[in-house]
Design a protein around this motif. Structure first.
Motif, mmCIF file in Angstrom:
data_model
loop_
_atom_site.group_PDB
_atom_site.id
_atom_site.type_symbol
_atom_site.label_atom_id
_atom_site.label_comp_id
_atom_site.label_asym_id
_atom_site.label_seq_id
_atom_site.Cartn_x
_atom_site.Cartn_y
_atom_site.Cartn_z
ATOM 1 N N GLU A 208 1.047 -1.089 0.094
ATOM 2 C CA GLU A 208 -0.015 0.058 -0.207
ATOM 3 C C GLU A 208 0.883 1.138 0.045
ATOM 4 O OE1 GLU A 208 -3.433 2.294 -0.143
ATOM 5 O OE2 GLU A 208 -3.194 0.247 -0.673
ATOM 6 N N LEU A 209 1.862 1.419 0.949
ATOM 7 C CA LEU A 209 2.951 2.308 0.810
ATOM 8 C C LEU A 209 3.371 2.641 -0.682
ATOM 9 C CD1 LEU A 209 4.871 1.808 4.091
ATOM 10 C CD2 LEU A 209 3.156 3.696 3.525
ATOM 11 N N VAL A 210 3.964 1.657 -1.338
ATOM 12 C CA VAL A 210 4.405 1.769 -2.585
ATOM 13 C C VAL A 210 3.268 2.249 -3.637
ATOM 14 C CG1 VAL A 210 5.329 0.362 -4.737
ATOM 15 C CG2 VAL A 210 5.932 -0.046 -2.246
ATOM 16 N N ARG A 211 2.032 1.832 -3.427
ATOM 17 C CA ARG A 211 0.865 2.206 -4.399
ATOM 18 C C ARG A 211 0.748 3.804 -4.091
ATOM 19 N NH1 ARG A 211 -1.085 -3.100 -3.566
ATOM 20 N NH2 ARG A 211 -2.461 -2.000 -2.019
ATOM 21 N N GLU A 212 0.885 4.265 -3.009
ATOM 22 C CA GLU A 212 0.489 5.569 -2.669
ATOM 23 C C GLU A 212 1.874 6.630 -2.769
ATOM 24 O OE1 GLU A 212 -2.556 6.797 -2.187
ATOM 25 O OE2 GLU A 212 -3.254 4.696 -2.567
ATOM 26 N N LYS B 1 3.509 6.871 -8.624
ATOM 27 C CA LYS B 1 2.594 7.498 -9.339
ATOM 28 C C LYS B 1 3.198 8.250 -10.637
ATOM 29 C CE LYS B 1 -0.619 8.263 -5.471
ATOM 30 N NZ LYS B 1 -1.422 9.458 -4.683
ATOM 31 N N GLU B 2 4.363 8.573 -10.213
ATOM 32 C CA GLU B 2 5.073 9.214 -11.399
ATOM 33 C C GLU B 2 5.409 8.238 -12.385
ATOM 34 O OE1 GLU B 2 6.681 12.771 -13.014
ATOM 35 O OE2 GLU B 2 5.119 12.275 -11.385
ATOM 36 N N PHE B 3 5.862 7.000 -12.102
ATOM 37 C CA PHE B 3 6.085 5.885 -12.856
ATOM 38 C C PHE B 3 5.028 5.462 -13.692
ATOM 39 C CE2 PHE B 3 5.433 1.191 -13.158
ATOM 40 C CZ PHE B 3 6.175 1.091 -14.120
ATOM 41 N N SER C 292 12.191 14.776 -21.642
ATOM 42 C CA SER C 292 12.466 15.885 -20.894
ATOM 43 C C SER C 292 11.338 17.088 -21.114
ATOM 44 C CB SER C 292 13.777 16.498 -21.505
ATOM 45 O OG SER C 292 13.504 16.737 -22.804
ATOM 46 N N SER C 293 10.669 17.306 -22.171
ATOM 47 C CA SER C 293 9.516 18.341 -22.148
ATOM 48 C C SER C 293 8.425 17.663 -21.335
ATOM 49 C CB SER C 293 9.254 18.588 -23.645
ATOM 50 O OG SER C 293 8.577 17.564 -24.490
ATOM 51 N N TRP C 294 8.084 16.664 -21.480
ATOM 52 C CA TRP C 294 6.881 16.088 -20.443
ATOM 53 C C TRP C 294 7.108 16.163 -19.117
ATOM 54 C CZ3 TRP C 294 6.637 12.141 -16.985
ATOM 55 C CH2 TRP C 294 5.267 11.469 -16.416
ATOM 56 N N ARG C 295 8.331 15.876 -18.734
ATOM 57 C CA ARG C 295 8.893 16.402 -17.202
ATOM 58 C C ARG C 295 8.816 17.749 -16.906
ATOM 59 N NH1 ARG C 295 13.594 12.212 -15.388
ATOM 60 N NH2 ARG C 295 12.434 10.290 -14.966
ATOM 61 N N ALA C 296 9.299 18.577 -17.824
ATOM 62 C CA ALA C 296 9.274 20.035 -17.506
ATOM 63 C C ALA C 296 7.922 20.600 -17.391
ATOM 64 C CB ALA C 296 10.167 20.884 -18.705
ATOM 65 N N GLN C 297 7.110 19.870 -18.202
ATOM 66 C CA GLN C 297 5.351 20.580 -18.238
ATOM 67 C C GLN C 297 4.952 19.953 -16.976
ATOM 68 O OE1 GLN C 297 3.152 18.816 -21.306
ATOM 69 N NE2 GLN C 297 2.106 20.904 -21.727
ATOM 70 N N ALA D 120 2.154 7.397 -14.530
ATOM 71 C CA ALA D 120 2.187 8.415 -15.531
ATOM 72 C C ALA D 120 2.786 8.457 -16.605
ATOM 73 C CB ALA D 120 2.044 9.863 -14.825
ATOM 74 N N GLU D 121 4.251 8.281 -16.311
ATOM 75 C CA GLU D 121 5.214 8.151 -17.411
ATOM 76 C C GLU D 121 4.955 6.790 -18.283
ATOM 77 O OE1 GLU D 121 10.158 7.599 -17.340
ATOM 78 O OE2 GLU D 121 9.185 9.357 -16.626
ATOM 79 N N ARG D 122 4.628 5.747 -17.720
ATOM 80 C CA ARG D 122 4.142 4.547 -18.547
ATOM 81 C C ARG D 122 2.944 4.657 -19.472
ATOM 82 N NH1 ARG D 122 1.940 -0.905 -15.741
ATOM 83 N NH2 ARG D 122 0.136 0.538 -15.625
ATOM 84 N N GLU D 123 2.126 5.410 -18.787
ATOM 85 C CA GLU D 123 0.909 5.782 -19.623
ATOM 86 C C GLU D 123 1.127 6.631 -20.880
ATOM 87 O OE1 GLU D 123 -3.023 5.481 -20.839
ATOM 88 O OE2 GLU D 123 -2.120 4.485 -18.971
ATOM 89 N N GLU D 124 2.115 7.628 -20.840
ATOM 90 C CA GLU D 124 2.577 8.374 -21.692
ATOM 91 C C GLU D 124 3.446 7.497 -22.880
ATOM 92 O OE1 GLU D 124 2.023 11.737 -22.696
ATOM 93 O OE2 GLU D 124 0.529 11.535 -20.971
ATOM 94 N N ILE D 125 4.009 6.609 -22.431
ATOM 95 C CA ILE D 125 4.975 5.757 -23.391
ATOM 96 C C ILE D 125 3.856 4.946 -24.092
ATOM 97 C CG2 ILE D 125 6.508 3.784 -23.368
ATOM 98 C CD1 ILE D 125 7.570 5.093 -20.645
ATOM 99 N N LEU D 126 2.931 4.248 -23.423
ATOM 100 C CA LEU D 126 1.977 3.580 -24.058
ATOM 101 C C LEU D 126 1.218 4.154 -24.864
ATOM 102 C CD1 LEU D 126 0.992 1.229 -21.021
ATOM 103 C CD2 LEU D 126 2.012 0.640 -23.106
ATOM 104 N N ARG D 127 0.719 5.435 -24.991
ATOM 105 C CA ARG D 127 0.026 6.474 -25.676
ATOM 106 C C ARG D 127 1.100 6.798 -26.953
ATOM 107 N NH1 ARG D 127 -1.354 10.265 -22.470
ATOM 108 N NH2 ARG D 127 -3.245 9.575 -22.067
#
Length: 70
Positions: free
Chosen positions: A10-14, A19-21, A58-63, A23-30
């Protein structure tokens, strides 16, 4: 009620890092879907990952985190 065994999971999931991982994975899949559509075939996760890192990370992270130094 959660058991003590479930608490680390639960600590890991929260965690912000997890959460950043996600979100990044979702962008890669998109990106994989978009580039696969352009190519007319599945380009695969590894190719999409490397392409996304080089072209967009880099631009995704900056945004996502304005004002933070990467």
């Amino acid at each position: 009620m959660s058991s003590p065994i479930d608490e680390p999971a639960e600590l890991v999931r929260e965690s912000l890092l997890y959460k950043e991982f996600l979100a990044e994975r979702e962008e890669i899949l998109r990106h994989k879907w978009i580039e696969s559509e352009k190519a007319g075939h599945d380009i695969g996760f590894e190719k999409a990952l490397l392409d996304w890192i080089v072209k967009h990370r880099s631009s995704w992270r900056a945004q996502r985190h304005p004002g933070q130094v990467n």
